[in-house]
Scaffold this motif. Structure first.
Motif, PDB file in Angstrom:
ATOM      1  N   TYR A 196      -4.187  -8.066  14.053  1.00  0.00           N
ATOM      2  CA  TYR A 196      -4.360  -8.030  12.502  1.00  0.00           C
ATOM      3  C   TYR A 196      -3.670  -6.709  11.959  1.00  0.00           C
ATOM      4  O   TYR A 196      -2.994  -6.484  11.065  1.00  0.00           O
ATOM      5  N   LEU A 197      -3.731  -5.708  12.522  1.00  0.00           N
ATOM      6  CA  LEU A 197      -3.168  -4.354  12.201  1.00  0.00           C
ATOM      7  C   LEU A 197      -1.838  -4.341  12.265  1.00  0.00           C
ATOM      8  O   LEU A 197      -1.034  -3.735  11.195  1.00  0.00           O
ATOM      9  N   LYS A 198      -1.002  -5.015  13.246  1.00  0.00           N
ATOM     10  CA  LYS A 198       0.307  -5.109  13.308  1.00  0.00           C
ATOM     11  C   LYS A 198       0.985  -5.898  12.154  1.00  0.00           C
ATOM     12  O   LYS A 198       1.810  -5.642  11.705  1.00  0.00           O
ATOM     13  N   ASP A 199       0.167  -6.950  11.862  1.00  0.00           N
ATOM     14  CA  ASP A 199       0.281  -7.954  10.785  1.00  0.00           C
ATOM     15  C   ASP A 199       0.287  -7.173   9.517  1.00  0.00           C
ATOM     16  O   ASP A 199       1.123  -7.157   8.578  1.00  0.00           O
ATOM     17  N   THR A 200      -0.699  -6.254   9.356  1.00  0.00           N
ATOM     18  CA  THR A 200      -0.777  -5.565   7.950  1.00  0.00           C
ATOM     19  C   THR A 200       0.517  -4.558   8.068  1.00  0.00           C
ATOM     20  O   THR A 200       0.679  -4.391   6.968  1.00  0.00           O
TER      21      THR A 200
END
Lengths: 188, 155
Positions: free
Chosen positions: B94-98
């Motif tokens: 999720y954080l990499k995508d963000t």
């Protein structure tokens, strides 16, 4: 005759205005009720800065941890050990050790005149374990404009998050700003 | 004797002053109403810290990560249903995508790296749950991490 008619007209206007105001008042009361029911006193939030040590420091180490620490100047580690019993204290800090030398921190009563120094009200209200930390930190407290030592807090994975904030709070109160957090290394 | 029906007076309360008062109350509540920031989950009970620095009003480039008492990362994007991420892999993803979304939106990678990740952890959560979010943020190229806490009243 004319005056009487004028008075009557005025009264008519006033009555009509009241009739217009009534539904408006009803609606306003509804909005007011909604706002009162949803009203939450805003709590002031603040932020605490910290750093995360490099990833490899959280992994198992082959050398004894004390030997590693002694090579680094101005770097200290505080290990937080927790209660593991299944009661209300579960996850709370039970003991602390200070490295290098892995010294267990002695709990000190803030009211003890021999150990306590002049501090503010906040420090006086601390529990003996936290006050023991304060006494230890005084040995390393940076002077105004002096170099900040690095303190790494090693936490048990099951520790309550609120406990970490309590320790961080004491650190910042004692003017330590270079503080990092990490889990206790496996096998450490 | 002029007590005829034409001069009969009807006693009605004057609602004007009441309306004034109610409108004033309404204005007060509208102004003071805590318009909750979209990213901040109000169900999370933050721990207290007297030394927490007040939030800079100009500090806009922040990403709030809400961690509930069970250690889930709670994501509440506008218009979408609330999602709870509970595994390290999901959180990292999720954080990499963000991060990649922000890079494509802002254009410069340096600007995204300057952003501050604010962890709003519930005080009942375990350290490992907070730490895994912080570590995932660091892995996803957000080096600036801060912890959010309640400042006791009057501090």
């Amino acid at each position: 005759m004319f005056g009487k008619r004028k008075k009557k007209a005025e009264k008519q206007v006033e009555t009509d205005l009241n009739r217009v105001v009534t539904p408006m008042l009803d609606m306003t009361f509804q909005i007011l009720f909604f706002l009162i029911m949803n009203f939450r006193l805003p709590t002031p939030e603040g932020q605490i800065d910290l750093f995360l040590p490099k990833e490899d420091e959280g992994s198992p180490q082959t050398q004894p941890i004390d030997q590693l620490d002694e090579k680094k100047e101005d770097e200290y580690r505080l290990r937080l050990i927790i209660y593991k019993g299944a009661d209300e204290n579960q996850g709370a800090i039970a003991a602390m050790t200070w490295k290098p030398k892995k010294t267990p921190l002695e709990p000190i009563n803030p009211a003890d005149p021999e150990k306590s120094a002049e501090g503010d009200d906040y420090l006086r209200r601390l529990d003996p374990l936290m006050y023991g930390l304060v006494v230890k930190l005084r040995e390393f407290q940076p002077k105004d404009g002096g170099k900040q030592p690095t303190i790494k807090i090693e936490c048990d994975r099951k520790m309550r998050y609120a406990e970490l904030l309590r320790v961080m709070d004491v650190m910042r109160k004692m003017k330590f700003t270079n503080v990092g957090v990490m889990p206790i290394p496996k096998g450490g | 004797m002029s007590h005829g029906a034409s001069t009969e007076e009807v006693a009605e309360p004057n609602l004007m002053s009441m309306l004034d008062l109610v409108l004033q109350l309404l204005m007060f509540f509208l102004i003071v109403a805590n318009f909750v920031a979209e990213q901040n989950n109000q169900d999370i009970k933050l721990p207290e810290a007297t030394t927490a620095v007040p939030i800079d009003a100009e500090q806009k480039d922040t990403i709030s990560l809400n961690v509930d008492q069970n250690g889930n990362l709670v994501i509440s994007d506008s218009g979408k249903e609330e999602a709870k991420l509970n595994s390290e892999f999901q959180i990292e993803l999720y954080l990499k995508d963000t991060y990649s979304k922000l890079v494509s939106k802002m254009g410069k990678e340096e600007d995204v790296k300057k952003m501050i990740v604010v962890v709003r952890g519930d005080n009942r959560a375990e350290f490992e749950h907070i730490y895994r979010v912080m570590a995932a943020a660091k892995k996803a190229n957000f080096p600036n991490v801060m912890l959010r806490a309640n400042r006791p009243a009057g501090k």
